[in-house]
Design an enzyme around this catalytic site. Structure first.
Site, mmCIF file in Angstrom:
data_model
loop_
_atom_site.group_PDB
_atom_site.id
_atom_site.type_symbol
_atom_site.label_atom_id
_atom_site.label_comp_id
_atom_site.label_asym_id
_atom_site.label_seq_id
_atom_site.Cartn_x
_atom_site.Cartn_y
_atom_site.Cartn_z
ATOM 1 N N SER A 154 0.810 -1.040 0.179
ATOM 2 C CA SER A 154 -0.042 -0.004 -0.030
ATOM 3 C C SER A 154 0.765 1.392 -0.196
ATOM 4 C CB SER A 154 -0.890 -0.020 1.232
ATOM 5 O OG SER A 154 -1.968 0.982 1.180
ATOM 6 N N ASP A 168 -5.771 -4.186 -2.377
ATOM 7 C CA ASP A 168 -4.440 -3.919 -1.305
ATOM 8 C C ASP A 168 -3.756 -4.778 -0.875
ATOM 9 O OD1 ASP A 168 -3.177 -2.591 1.178
ATOM 10 O OD2 ASP A 168 -4.493 -1.107 0.804
#
Length: 294
Positions: free
Chosen positions: A73, A185
């Site tokens: 991320s 993610d």
């Protein structure tokens, strides 16, 4: 075998296979390098990820070498800039002026509330590198294949699609379609991507974990979503700790997930945590027995 067992077994396999290869290639009486290969694993955390800049700055000032990096991320975003050779000071200036609309655009759909396509332009603020092969330092970006439910690491080819996938927070951002996979993610399966630096051949792993614990009442849907995933992460598998030689944990709990205005304070938190960890880092690099990070 449980999921935790499979993760621990997989990470253990990387280290065992690497050690056996080194013993075969160099023999027991000699070392392949004068020092161990150091890998840095950077966790996710939205705006709190700015603390990674403080970690990197403190390591740089202390002369600690970083041979490879893995990011999840926002950790992947920071890692792209660092591995491309971008100035940490320039990245900090960019962080100070950042807002959600710089990388996200609201486009409500059945798959997410926004698209992060703007991230491709955003990263050009500190580097024009487009592929992993152009990077100065080897990098692995952690993503999650939402269909298969597994971590997928990228270290070759174009950077933008894996980066966008790694930052595609479930429910907030629309998943990314890339090379036949549907990516979200990386934190879902790799909150701290220790596996990534092991894949890149790291002998010593420095992990940076950003624990969120904001106690304010949720203000928006995204606050509720972020808080929910933070709770899940707190109670999830933490086997990555057993594979990290050092764990640096900046105190970012006071900061809100989307508050980029606190950039100086978050950088300071990253620096402080790293300075505290320097004696342990130097001891590990000298070959002294590491303390268990678990």
């Amino acid at each position: 075998m449980t999921d935790e067992g499979r993760v621990s077994s997989t990470l253990g396999w990387f280290r065992t296979a690497k050690d056996k290869f080194r013993a075969f290639a160099y023999g027991e009486q000699s070392e392949p390098r004068e020092r161990p290969r150091v890998g840095l694993a950077l966790a996710g955390g939205f705006a709190r990820g700015i603390a990674h800049l403080g970690v990197l700055r403190a390591l740089r000032e202390a002369g600690i070498p970083i041979d490879c990096v893995a990011g999840t991320s926002v950790g992947a975003l920071i890692a792209v800039g660092y591995c491309a050779g971008a100035s940490l000071e320039q990245m900090a200036r960019v962080g100070t002026s950042t807002s959600f609309t710089d990388f996200g655009r609201w486009t409500p759909s059945w798959l997410g509330l926004a698209t992060n396509q703007r991230m491709e332009k955003y990263i050009e603020r500190f580097t024009h590198v487009k592929t992993f092969e152009e990077l100065q330092t080897p990098l692995a970006i952690a993503t999650t294949d939402i269909t298969a439910g597994v971590s997928v690491y990228y270290s070759h080819g174009p950077i933008a699609p894996p980066l966008r996938g790694s930052c595609a927070y479930p429910g907030l951002f629309v998943p990314i379609q890339f090379e036949g996979r549907t990516l979200v993610d990386g934190f879902v399966t790799a909150p701290v991507p220790v596996e990534g630096v092991l894949l890149l051949g790291a002998d010593v792993v420095i992990a940076v974990y950003l624990e969120a614990d904001n106690i304010e009442q949720p203000r928006t849907f995204t606050d509720v979503l972020s808080r929910s995933f933070n709770i899940i992460q707190r109670h999830s598998d933490l086997s990555w700790r057993t594979q990290a030689d050092i764990v640096i944990e900046p105190d970012v709990k006071p900061f809100v997930w989307d508050d980029f205005s606190k950039t100086p304070e978050m950088i300071a938190a990253g620096e402080a945590a790293t300075l505290a960890a320097l004696p342990e880092i130097r001891a590990v690099l000298r070959g002294e027995k590491r303390d268990s990070a678990a």
